[in-house]
Each structure stands twice: as structure tokens, then as C-alpha cells.
Design a protein around this motif. Structure first.
Motif, PDB file in Angstrom:
ATOM      1  N   ILE A  28       0.812  -1.218   0.000  1.00 53.26           N
ATOM      2  CA  ILE A  28       0.000   0.000   0.000  1.00 53.26           C
ATOM      3  C   ILE A  28       0.844   1.266   0.000  1.00 53.26           C
ATOM      4  N   ILE A  29       1.871   1.312   0.830  1.00 53.33           N
ATOM      5  CA  ILE A  29       2.656   2.547   0.928  1.00 53.33           C
ATOM      6  C   ILE A  29       3.355   2.857  -0.391  1.00 53.33           C
ATOM      7  N   GLN A  30       3.788   1.812  -1.133  1.00 52.37           N
ATOM      8  CA  GLN A  30       4.356   2.051  -2.455  1.00 52.37           C
ATOM      9  C   GLN A  30       3.291   2.554  -3.427  1.00 52.37           C
ATOM     10  N   ALA A  31       2.095   1.995  -3.301  1.00 49.31           N
ATOM     11  CA  ALA A  31       0.989   2.445  -4.150  1.00 49.31           C
ATOM     12  C   ALA A  31       0.609   3.893  -3.836  1.00 49.31           C
ATOM     13  N   VAL A  32       0.771   4.278  -2.577  1.00 49.39           N
ATOM     14  CA  VAL A  32       0.437   5.648  -2.168  1.00 49.39           C
ATOM     15  C   VAL A  32       1.337   6.664  -2.875  1.00 49.39           C
ATOM     16  N   ILE A  33       2.605   6.286  -3.107  1.00 50.08           N
ATOM     17  CA  ILE A  33       3.536   7.185  -3.805  1.00 50.08           C
ATOM     18  C   ILE A  33       2.992   7.561  -5.180  1.00 50.08           C
ATOM     19  N   SER A  34       2.687   6.545  -5.999  1.00 54.94           N
ATOM     20  CA  SER A  34       2.206   6.829  -7.352  1.00 54.94           C
ATOM     21  C   SER A  34       0.779   7.356  -7.338  1.00 54.94           C
ATOM     22  N   ASN A  35       0.033   7.056  -6.279  1.00 59.02           N
ATOM     23  CA  ASN A  35      -1.300   7.628  -6.106  1.00 59.02           C
ATOM     24  C   ASN A  35      -1.218   9.155  -6.070  1.00 59.02           C
ATOM     25  N   TYR A  36      -0.279   9.682  -5.266  1.00 61.33           N
ATOM     26  CA  TYR A  36      -0.127  11.136  -5.174  1.00 61.33           C
ATOM     27  C   TYR A  36       0.581  11.718  -6.399  1.00 61.33           C
TER      28      TYR A  36
END
Length: 288
Positions: A28-36
Motif C-alpha cells: 500500500i505505501i508504495q501504491a500511495v507514492i504513485s497515487n499522489y
């Protein structure tokens, strides 16, 4: 009305994607990077932020607070959906609206009507009934930390965003762009620390899923703002429809598709949540 429907759908799709993340072992935290990162690109494309407004006089304390809170609470949101499901997490997120309402009463000394007090009381009963279970083991009790953090976190975020909106010297969308940039940096730092400590490895699949997540996350914001522009003379319509729509659609998706188990007390909590949102909407619409 189409904007409200699209915003509701985007919000629930974000919850569905976070639910599926557990199944497909997405970090999730890696996905949060590209999410933002996706949010930054779309924000720049759609809102054309004027960065000349961002000076030393900008409300940096609020920007930094939101930049840290957004990715942090996002992780708790994902954990809540993973451990307790879409239905309960959506209700915790939607009922977080009571935090800014309480802030308005205690901090900003706004006058409260009887209807608004009834809405608050009903809302807290809804929270109690939504999360209560006949028997809970230690693991289930510990899981309460996730929706509680979502409830408080999104409430505080809402209060801070309202403070950003009050700053007429800087366009709201320019502030939003700045906050997304800070959130992206915070998420990136967290991942880099984990990589340096050999606790995780960056995988493209996580970043790719984050881009999809960011698309719908931004869609929720974009359509919500457009709905408020369209119903500029009646913001309570957007407020009520959005919160009721997410609770209703989230419940249907959680129960019918993901087979989330709810007790009779939980269903009573959902009905109370709907009543609470209706009461708050009525209090804002008619100021009674």
C-alpha cells in the motif's frame, strides 16, 4: 447530479481497490507514492495551479500537517478496509464529518440548532452500533484502532482543509496541488527508509496499482468540487447526497460482492448513520 454520482462511484471504487490490494498482496505505501504522483499530474492538468501564490506567507503549517496526515491516514484507511471491511470503514470515514462540526461548536463558537444536536447524538450511536459485535477476541478489539483513526484522522483533515479554504489570498486548487506535492514527498521518504533498512523492495506492480488508485482518488475530488460549483447555492444537497450515497453503495458492495458479515446491531448502526447524515443535512439546509 451526474457529478455527485461520479464522485460517489470514485470514492467507493477507491475502497474496492484497497480491499483487492490485500488479495493481490499490493504494498500500500508504495501504491500511495504513485497515487499522489497521479494526483499531482491531474491536479496540474485540470486546475492549472498558479504557483506564484505560494510564498513564505502561505499557511505552511497547515500544508505540512495535511501533507503528513494524508498519506498516514491513507494507510490506516487501507488497514481498516483490510481488517474490518468496506462497510464499516466507509461509515467511519463518512461520520468523521462530526469532527469539524464539533470543532465549529467548541473552537469557533458557532450556534447549534436542536436538529444538529440530534444529528450528532445519532451519529455517535451509529458508530457504536456499527462496530459492536456480540463477542470480540483480542485481535478484533485491536482492529478498532483502524476505523477510530480513520474517523478522527479524516475529521482533522476536514478541519484543516476548511482552514485552507478560508484563505482567500491563495486559490484553493493551488493549495491542493501544494499539499499533494508534500504528501508525495512524505510517502516517498517512508518508502526510501524502508528500502534502505531492507524491509521492502520497490515493485512496479505496486506503483502501477497506485496510478489507478490515484486516478479514482482524484476523480472523487474533481467531481465533488464540480458538484459544489453546480449546486453553489445549495451545498447541503452535495453534502447529504455524497455521504448517504457512499454509505449506501459501500454497504451494497461490501455485503453483496465481498460477503462482509454484519449483525443486526450493525445494520441498525447503518440506518442510524443515514439518519445522522440526514439530520445534519437538514440542519444546514434550513438552519433550524
Amino acid at each position: 447530479m451526474i457529478y455527485i454520482i461520479l464522485s460517489i462511484c470514485c470514492s467507493v471504487i477507491v475502497a474496492i481497490l484497497l480491499k483487492l490490494a490485500k488479495r493481490y498482496q499490493i504494498n500500500i505505501i508504495q501504491a500511495v507514492i504513485s497515487n499522489y504522483l497521479m494526483a499531482i499530474v491531474l491536479c496540474y492538468f485540470f486546475f492549472k495551479p498558479n504557483l506564484n501564490f505560494i510564498t513564505t506567507n502561505a499557511p505552511w503549517a497547515i500544508y505540512l500537517s495535511l501533507g503528513i496526515l494524508l498519506p498516514s491516514i491513507f494507510l490506516f484507511l487501507a488497514a481498516s478496509i483490510k481488517n474490518l471491511g468496506i462497510v464499516k470503514t466507509d461509515i467511519a470515514q463518512r461520520l468523521s464529518l462530526f469532527i469539524p462540526i464539533l470543532a465549529a461548536y467548541f473552537l469557533f463558537k458557532e450556534d447549534f440548532s436542536l436538529v444538529k444536536f440530534l444529528g450528532l447524538g445519532t451519529g455517535f450511536l451509529a458508530i457504536l452500533f456499527t462496530f459492536i459485535r456480540k463477542s470480540e477476541n483480542n485481535k478484533e478489539i485491536k482492529n478498532w484502532i483502524y476505523p477510530v483513526t480513520v474517523f478522527v484522522g479524516f475529521g482533522v483533515i476536514d478541519v484543516l482543509f476548511k482552514q485552507v479554504a478560508l484563505n482567500k489570498a491563495i486559490p484553493y486548487t493551488t493549495s491542493l496541488f501544494t499539499i499533494f506535492c508534500i504528501a508525495f514527498l512524505v510517502a516517498t521518504i517512508i518508502v526510501l527508509v524502508k528500502v534502505i533498512n531492507h524491509r521492502t523492495k520497490i515493485q512496479l506492480v505496486n506503483l502501477g496499482c497506485g496510478l489507478i488508485l490515484g486516478l479514482f482518488n482524484f476523480g472523487n475530488i474533481l467531481f465533488y468540487l464540480k458538484a459544489h460549483q453546480y449546486f453553489s447555492k445549495n451545498p447541503s444537497t452535495v453534502f447529504g447526497a455524497m455521504n448517504l450515497g457512499v454509505i449506501a453503495l459501500g454497504t451494497l458492495i461490501g455485503v453483496l460482492i465481498f460477503k462482509e458479515k454484519l449483525s443486526v446491531l450493525n445494520y441498525i448502526g447503518i440506518l442510524l448513520a443515514i439518519c445522522a447524515v440526514l439530520l445534519i443535512t437538514i440542519s444546514q439546509l434550513y438552519a433550524v
